[in-house]
Design a protein around this motif. Structure first.
Motif, PDB file in Angstrom:
ATOM      1  N   GLY A 235       0.799  -1.217   0.000  1.00 30.37           N
ATOM      2  CA  GLY A 235       0.000   0.000   0.000  1.00 30.37           C
ATOM      3  C   GLY A 235       0.832   1.266   0.000  1.00 30.37           C
ATOM      4  O   GLY A 235       1.139   1.831  -1.036  1.00 30.37           O
ATOM      5  N   GLY A 236       1.240   1.755   1.164  1.00 33.77           N
ATOM      6  CA  GLY A 236       1.891   3.066   1.239  1.00 33.77           C
ATOM      7  C   GLY A 236       0.910   4.153   0.847  1.00 33.77           C
ATOM      8  O   GLY A 236      -0.276   4.107   1.201  1.00 33.77           O
ATOM      9  N   VAL A 237       1.359   5.137   0.068  1.00 34.95           N
ATOM     10  CA  VAL A 237       0.436   6.178  -0.410  1.00 34.95           C
ATOM     11  C   VAL A 237      -0.400   5.674  -1.581  1.00 34.95           C
ATOM     12  O   VAL A 237      -1.366   6.314  -1.985  1.00 34.95           O
ATOM     13  CB  VAL A 237       1.177   7.461  -0.826  1.00 34.95           C
ATOM     14  CG1 VAL A 237       1.942   8.051   0.346  1.00 34.95           C
ATOM     15  CG2 VAL A 237       2.094   7.213  -2.022  1.00 34.95           C
ATOM     16  N   LEU A 270      -5.268   3.143   2.844  1.00 33.23           N
ATOM     17  CA  LEU A 270      -6.014   2.634   1.692  1.00 33.23           C
ATOM     18  C   LEU A 270      -7.132   1.696   2.140  1.00 33.23           C
ATOM     19  O   LEU A 270      -8.225   1.700   1.567  1.00 33.23           O
ATOM     20  CB  LEU A 270      -5.067   1.926   0.726  1.00 33.23           C
ATOM     21  CG  LEU A 270      -3.966   2.819   0.135  1.00 33.23           C
ATOM     22  CD1 LEU A 270      -3.015   2.002  -0.719  1.00 33.23           C
ATOM     23  CD2 LEU A 270      -4.564   3.964  -0.676  1.00 33.23           C
ATOM     24  N   TYR A 271      -6.869   0.904   3.152  1.00 30.85           N
ATOM     25  CA  TYR A 271      -7.890   0.042   3.740  1.00 30.85           C
ATOM     26  C   TYR A 271      -9.072   0.884   4.227  1.00 30.85           C
ATOM     27  O   TYR A 271     -10.236   0.584   3.945  1.00 30.85           O
ATOM     28  CB  TYR A 271      -7.254  -0.749   4.886  1.00 30.85           C
ATOM     29  CG  TYR A 271      -8.160  -1.646   5.692  1.00 30.85           C
ATOM     30  CD1 TYR A 271      -8.292  -2.991   5.376  1.00 30.85           C
ATOM     31  CD2 TYR A 271      -8.849  -1.163   6.799  1.00 30.85           C
ATOM     32  CE1 TYR A 271      -9.096  -3.829   6.138  1.00 30.85           C
ATOM     33  CE2 TYR A 271      -9.647  -1.984   7.565  1.00 30.85           C
ATOM     34  CZ  TYR A 271      -9.774  -3.314   7.229  1.00 30.85           C
ATOM     35  OH  TYR A 271     -10.567  -4.129   7.996  1.00 30.85           O
ATOM     36  N   SER A 311      -9.589  -5.083  -5.918  1.00 34.59           N
ATOM     37  CA  SER A 311     -10.723  -5.874  -5.462  1.00 34.59           C
ATOM     38  C   SER A 311     -10.756  -6.028  -3.951  1.00 34.59           C
ATOM     39  O   SER A 311     -11.825  -6.142  -3.360  1.00 34.59           O
ATOM     40  CB  SER A 311     -10.680  -7.268  -6.095  1.00 34.59           C
ATOM     41  OG  SER A 311     -10.799  -7.203  -7.493  1.00 34.59           O
ATOM     42  N   ASP A 312      -9.580  -6.077  -3.334  1.00 35.68           N
ATOM     43  CA  ASP A 312      -9.489  -6.457  -1.921  1.00 35.68           C
ATOM     44  C   ASP A 312      -8.427  -5.628  -1.219  1.00 35.68           C
ATOM     45  O   ASP A 312      -7.399  -5.285  -1.799  1.00 35.68           O
ATOM     46  CB  ASP A 312      -9.124  -7.939  -1.796  1.00 35.68           C
ATOM     47  CG  ASP A 312      -9.924  -8.825  -2.740  1.00 35.68           C
ATOM     48  OD1 ASP A 312     -11.107  -9.037  -2.445  1.00 35.68           O
ATOM     49  OD2 ASP A 312      -9.371  -9.256  -3.766  1.00 35.68           O
ATOM     50  N   PHE A 313      -8.680  -5.348   0.040  1.00 31.62           N
ATOM     51  CA  PHE A 313      -7.740  -4.612   0.867  1.00 31.62           C
ATOM     52  C   PHE A 313      -7.517  -5.400   2.153  1.00 31.62           C
ATOM     53  O   PHE A 313      -8.472  -5.802   2.811  1.00 31.62           O
ATOM     54  CB  PHE A 313      -8.281  -3.213   1.189  1.00 31.62           C
ATOM     55  CG  PHE A 313      -8.404  -2.344  -0.030  1.00 31.62           C
ATOM     56  CD1 PHE A 313      -9.505  -2.444  -0.872  1.00 31.62           C
ATOM     57  CD2 PHE A 313      -7.414  -1.437  -0.357  1.00 31.62           C
ATOM     58  CE1 PHE A 313      -9.613  -1.669  -2.017  1.00 31.62           C
ATOM     59  CE2 PHE A 313      -7.511  -0.648  -1.482  1.00 31.62           C
ATOM     60  CZ  PHE A 313      -8.606  -0.757  -2.324  1.00 31.62           C
ATOM     61  N   ILE A 314      -6.247  -5.611   2.509  1.00 34.03           N
ATOM     62  CA  ILE A 314      -5.895  -6.430   3.672  1.00 34.03           C
ATOM     63  C   ILE A 314      -4.906  -5.663   4.535  1.00 34.03           C
ATOM     64  O   ILE A 314      -4.011  -4.987   4.020  1.00 34.03           O
ATOM     65  CB  ILE A 314      -5.245  -7.761   3.228  1.00 34.03           C
ATOM     66  CG1 ILE A 314      -6.252  -8.619   2.470  1.00 34.03           C
ATOM     67  CG2 ILE A 314      -4.686  -8.533   4.412  1.00 34.03           C
ATOM     68  CD1 ILE A 314      -5.670  -9.935   1.996  1.00 34.03           C
TER      69      ILE A 314
END
Length: 396
Positions: A235-237, A270-271, A311-314
């Motif tokens: 992720g990060g920015v 981002l999550y 699609s997905d954030f973890i």
């Protein structure tokens, strides 16, 4: 390995074969221009795409591919592709403005406009790798460079930037504080910010940074005869994830892999953006071991792409990072040894966690036929930190 992850699953809306937002914000022409320039640099070579077959077997999936960015231009990370290229583009725009004629990137690179370039100061904030790339680019192009770092950036990473000629300014506070200070002082002094984070009215350098990262993605795609089913992205920015997602969509179109974004639970902007349905800033109360991902404010441009493509954030806890670093350095079976930095292993840590949790694995669509691509975003960029991790008890 005893790992744990939590997931916020968000399925993308229906998209066209080449997503409209990704193409508008980061076009094929942007990627092509960066490819033509960066591959002409002295020292350019594609980095390894490592097939971790034994690890894939242990996870009961078809393939695990790991793009190892440690050797990139001798700088230790994929960031070498971004900040240095964006710096060159800033110089191109400024020299063109001052001379009244459009100048080429190659003319800047060759030193044809060295006198003008020496009067242009470039600045940025960093957790380490972005600033190192900018310092390296500025040294190559003969440009003064100022790098702002926060309190938790290791002295080893700070010294690496000084060794490349940058003036390094350490501040109290976190990464987002260093971004704000770099921006404020640049505005006051007439300097130019080269950031991977966009904000209203500031989009060209972040776009160029992401275009530079596209060199890495093109190398991957040209090495494959079929698309991966999944890609796990740090992720990060959001710049890396957005760039790779956009480039994969443009290359594989409807066959592009499912995009899973992975972040530290200590810095999950981002999550939280996925949960809120809009770019969302989070407060960082404790620094994560994954220094390159310790970002509380997402890039608005990157989020626009990820909102459509991911699609997905973890989120993952820090506790699983060191064991994953050791797993790569002490591989299973015939898998090659890979020395990776803390931020490089986020995707792999999340993948292992998912395969140990049947419900999470099912929600991510992982099965025995899955072909998973991982971006090993950095090698060992601080040897002291790596040695400390390797000296810890091995719980793999």
């Amino acid at each position: 390995m005893d790992l744990f992850a939590k997931a916020e699953i968000r399925h993308t809306k229906g998209t066209s074969p080449v997503a409209t937002t990704a193409n508008q914000l980061l076009s094929e022409q942007d990627f092509e221009q960066a490819w033509a320039e960066i591959t002409a640099w002295d020292g350019y070579a594609a980095t390894p795409l490592v097939d971790l077959g034994a690890l894939a077997d242990s996870l009961t999936i078809a393939k695990v591919l790991y793009k190892h960015e440690g050797p990139r231009f001798g700088l230790g990370s994929f960031k070498a592709l971004g900040a240095a290229y964006a710096a060159l583009r800033v110089l191109q725009r400024q020299v063109s403005r001052r001379t009244g004629q459009q100048v080429s990137l190659s003319s800047i690179r060759s030193g044809e406009h060295a006198e003008i370039c020496s009067e242009i100061t470039l600045v940025s904030a960093t957790d380490g790798n972005h600033g190192r790339s900018l310092a390296w680019g500025c040294q190559r192009f003969g440009v003064p460079c100022r790098i702002y770092i926060h309190a938790e950036v290791s002295e080893g990473r700070a010294q690496a930037m000084r060794d490349l000629g940058a003036k390094v300014i350490r501040i109290d506070g976190d990464y987002d504080d260093s971004v704000a200070l770099a921006r404020d002082e640049a505005e006051q002094q007439g300097w130019f910010v080269v950031s991977d984070t966009s904000w209203p009215g500031y989009t060209d350098p972040p776009r160029d940074v992401m275009a530079g990262y596209g060199v890495m993605t093109r190398e991957i795609c040209e090495a494959l005869d079929q698309a991966p089913t999944h890609i796990f992205l740090q992720g990060g920015v959001g710049g890396l994830a957005a760039s790779v997602a956009a480039a994969l969509r443009q290359y594989w179109q409807q066959g592009a892999p499912r995009v899973v974004v992975v972040e530290p639970d200590l810095a999950a902007c981002l999550y939280e953006s996925a949960r809120a349905g809009r770019a969302t800033t989070v407060t960082i109360s404790e620094e994560t071991i994954m220094a390159g991902l310790s970002c509380g404010e997402p890039s608005e441009m990157a989020w626009e792409i990820l909102e459509q493509e991911a699609s997905d954030f973890i989120t993952i806890p820090d506790s699983i990072v060191a064991p994953t670093v050791r797993l790569l350095a002490r591989p299973q079976g015939t898998d090659p040894v890979v020395e990776a930095g803390e931020s490089a292993v986020a995707g792999l840590a999340a993948l292992i966690a998912a395969r140990q949790d049947p419900e999470l694995s099912d929600r991510l669509g992982l099965n025995a036929q899955s072909r998973v691509l991982l971006i090993g975003s950095e090698g060992v960029t601080d040897r002291e930190i790596f040695a400390q991790i390797m000296a810890e008890n091995d719980d793999v």
